[in-house]
Design a protein around this motif. Structure first.
Motif, PDB file in Angstrom:
ATOM      1  N   THR A   1     -61.067-104.653  17.560  1.00 11.02           N
ATOM      2  CA  THR A   1     -60.285-104.329  16.055  1.00 11.02           C
ATOM      3  C   THR A   1     -60.713-106.039  15.286  1.00 11.02           C
ATOM      4  OG1 THR A   1     -58.207-102.879  16.740  1.00 11.02           O
ATOM      5  CG2 THR A   1     -58.015-103.886  14.877  1.00 11.02           C
ATOM      6  N   VAL A   2     -60.668-105.739  13.619  1.00 12.35           N
ATOM      7  CA  VAL A   2     -60.847-106.804  13.077  1.00 12.35           C
ATOM      8  C   VAL A   2     -59.257-107.254  13.050  1.00 12.35           C
ATOM      9  CG1 VAL A   2     -62.351-106.921  11.193  1.00 12.35           C
ATOM     10  CG2 VAL A   2     -63.264-105.863  12.174  1.00 12.35           C
ATOM     11  N   GLY A   3     -59.521-108.464  12.455  1.00 11.38           N
ATOM     12  CA  GLY A   3     -58.931-109.221  12.199  1.00 11.38           C
ATOM     13  C   GLY A   3     -59.502-110.511  11.270  1.00 11.38           C
ATOM     14  N   ALA A   4     -58.163-111.277  10.335  1.00 14.11           N
ATOM     15  CA  ALA A   4     -58.952-111.849  10.149  1.00 14.11           C
ATOM     16  C   ALA A   4     -57.324-113.506   9.544  1.00 14.11           C
ATOM     17  CB  ALA A   4     -58.834-111.359   8.405  1.00 14.11           C
ATOM     18  N   SER A   5     -58.246-114.174   9.089  1.00 13.78           N
ATOM     19  CA  SER A   5     -57.068-115.777   8.766  1.00 13.78           C
ATOM     20  C   SER A   5     -56.560-115.610   7.147  1.00 13.78           C
ATOM     21  CB  SER A   5     -57.808-116.876   8.770  1.00 13.78           C
ATOM     22  OG  SER A   5     -58.944-117.581   7.789  1.00 13.78           O
ATOM     23  N   ARG A   6     -55.050-116.720   6.859  1.00 13.76           N
ATOM     24  CA  ARG A   6     -54.897-115.598   6.038  1.00 13.76           C
ATOM     25  C   ARG A   6     -55.488-115.785   4.869  1.00 13.76           C
ATOM     26  NH1 ARG A   6     -48.590-118.373   4.416  1.00 13.76           N
ATOM     27  NH2 ARG A   6     -49.044-118.350   2.351  1.00 13.76           N
TER      28      ARG A   6
END
Ligand SMILES: Cc1cc2nc3c(=O)[nH]c(=O)nc-3n(C[C@H](O)[C@H](O)[C@H](O)COP(=O)(O)OP(=O)(O)OC[C@H]3O[C@@H](n4cnc5c(N)ncnc54)[C@H](O)[C@@H]3O)c2cc1C
Length: 326
Positions: free
Chosen positions: A233-238
């Protein structure tokens, strides 16, 4: 004394986070004693087969049409009624979005303490001791309880799930609750699902996250490709979310989601403490960053110092080749 577990369902299915809480309850029952009882709030009777997935030997089932969506006041009432009926030594909640909202409400209603987002539980001298990360993961706090029952919520993906119940001796006991939906002070009006079929970040086994070093949303295609090759699954930084490159649902960290996958790949993410707060309990962390002094390398099990635009496509290609030969 019994151990009570809140069973969270989605679309009539017991969520994996609840099986993890049940697995831990079964393990604790060995030293705390007592049966493991689940309390479940559902819009309609989900049936034995669905509840059997939970792994408990008894389920207290509070059915009400308002429970089709998260209905805090009514569900708090159901859990409190279950506590009064079972008189458990401990109540376990998953630290999911629902559990994070529900557990403090139940604690306030019962006038007892809650240890939230725990990563380990132990029984010492007959008392439950909960460990939880504090100060954005920099320290581990050990919590004992003075009142009873002890309330804890468990960080997803840390605890081993209970095996599915074989359905043979599962007892389902109706738990009557009176819900005045019209008098509710807050109500869930709509649930907007993110892209269909995508595994939620908090339940993902593998996560590939991208940061500001990717320079623009269009470059997330290399992250998507690596994630696809790994089944991640793709996540991200703020920084990426604040820039509008990804939705807030993708954000990992103190003000985003707390994740504990088996593998977390951080690409072009510096590793600010607020990001680490959400992912440092991942089993294996791989960091790709062109700055050898980036703080992410302090928590990484494996690090690649290099340009993401060269390293990530090469890694994706290598994994695709491995997949082809598997
Ligand atoms: C109250 C508060 C709450 C916060 N909550 C969160 C949160 O929940 N989650 C979160 O993530 N942040 C959160 N933050 C923000 C956090 O402090 C950082 O600003 C943010 O995490 C930085 O994101 P980043 O690492 O993507 O960007 P940057 O810090 O800009 O880092 C970019 C990284 O990319 C690297 N890089 C650049 N180009 C390349 C390349 N071509 N190849 C490889 N590497 C490259 C750089 O070396 C750098 O390390 C919060 C801040 C505050 C104050």
């Amino acid at each position: 004394m019994a151990i009570l577990v809140f069973i969270e369902q989605r679309d009539g299915k017991v969520r994996a986070v609840s099986r993890e809480a049940l697995g831990e309850a079964v393990r604790l029952a060995g030293s705390l004693g007592g049966p493991v009882v689940g309390v479940c709030a559902a819009a309609a009777d989900p049936g034995l087969a669905a509840l059997g997935e939970a792994g408990a030997s008894e389920i207290l089932l509070a059915s009400h049409e308002a429970f089709g969506r998260y209905e805090p006041a009514g569900i708090v009432q159901a859990v409190v009624a279950a506590v009064e009926k079972v008189k458990p030594a401990a109540v376990l909640f998953p630290a999911s979005a629902m559990g994070r909202d529900l557990a403090p409400r139940v604690a306030a209603r019962l006038g007892v303490g809650l240890a939230a987002d725990c990563t380990a539980l132990a029984v010492e001298g007959g008392r439950l001791i909960a460990s939880r990360p504090v100060y954005a993961g920099k320290a581990l706090q050990r919590v004992a309880f003075t009142g009873s029952p002890a309330l804890v919520s468990l960080r997803p993906k840390i605890f081993a799930p209970a095996p599915a119940h074989n359905g043979g001796t599962l007892v389902v006991t109706p738990l009557p609750v009176e819900v005045d939906a019209a008098a509710a002070r807050s109500r869930v009006r709509e649930v907007k699902a993110t892209s269909a079929g995508k595994v939620d970040l908090t339940e993902a086994e593998i996560i590939v996250s991208g940061g500001r070093g990717l320079r623009g949303p269009e470059h997330f295609d290399i992250i998507e490709a690596l994630a696809a090759s790994l089944g991640a699954t793709v996540g991200a930084s703020r920084a990426v979310v604040d820039a509008g490159w990804r939705s807030h649902g993708d954000q990992v960290g103190q003000t985003g989601k707390t994740v504990s996958p088996k593998l977390y790949v951080a690409v072009a993410i510096s590793g600010a403490i607020q990001h680490l707060a959400g992912m440092s309990s991942s089993r294996c962390i791989v960091a790709i960053n062109k700055d050898p002094d980036a703080p992410i390398f302090k928590v990484a099990d494996f690090g690649v110092v290099g340009d993401a635009f060269e390293v990530v496509p090469a890694l994706t290609e290598a994994i695709q080749k491995l997949n082809a030969h598997a």
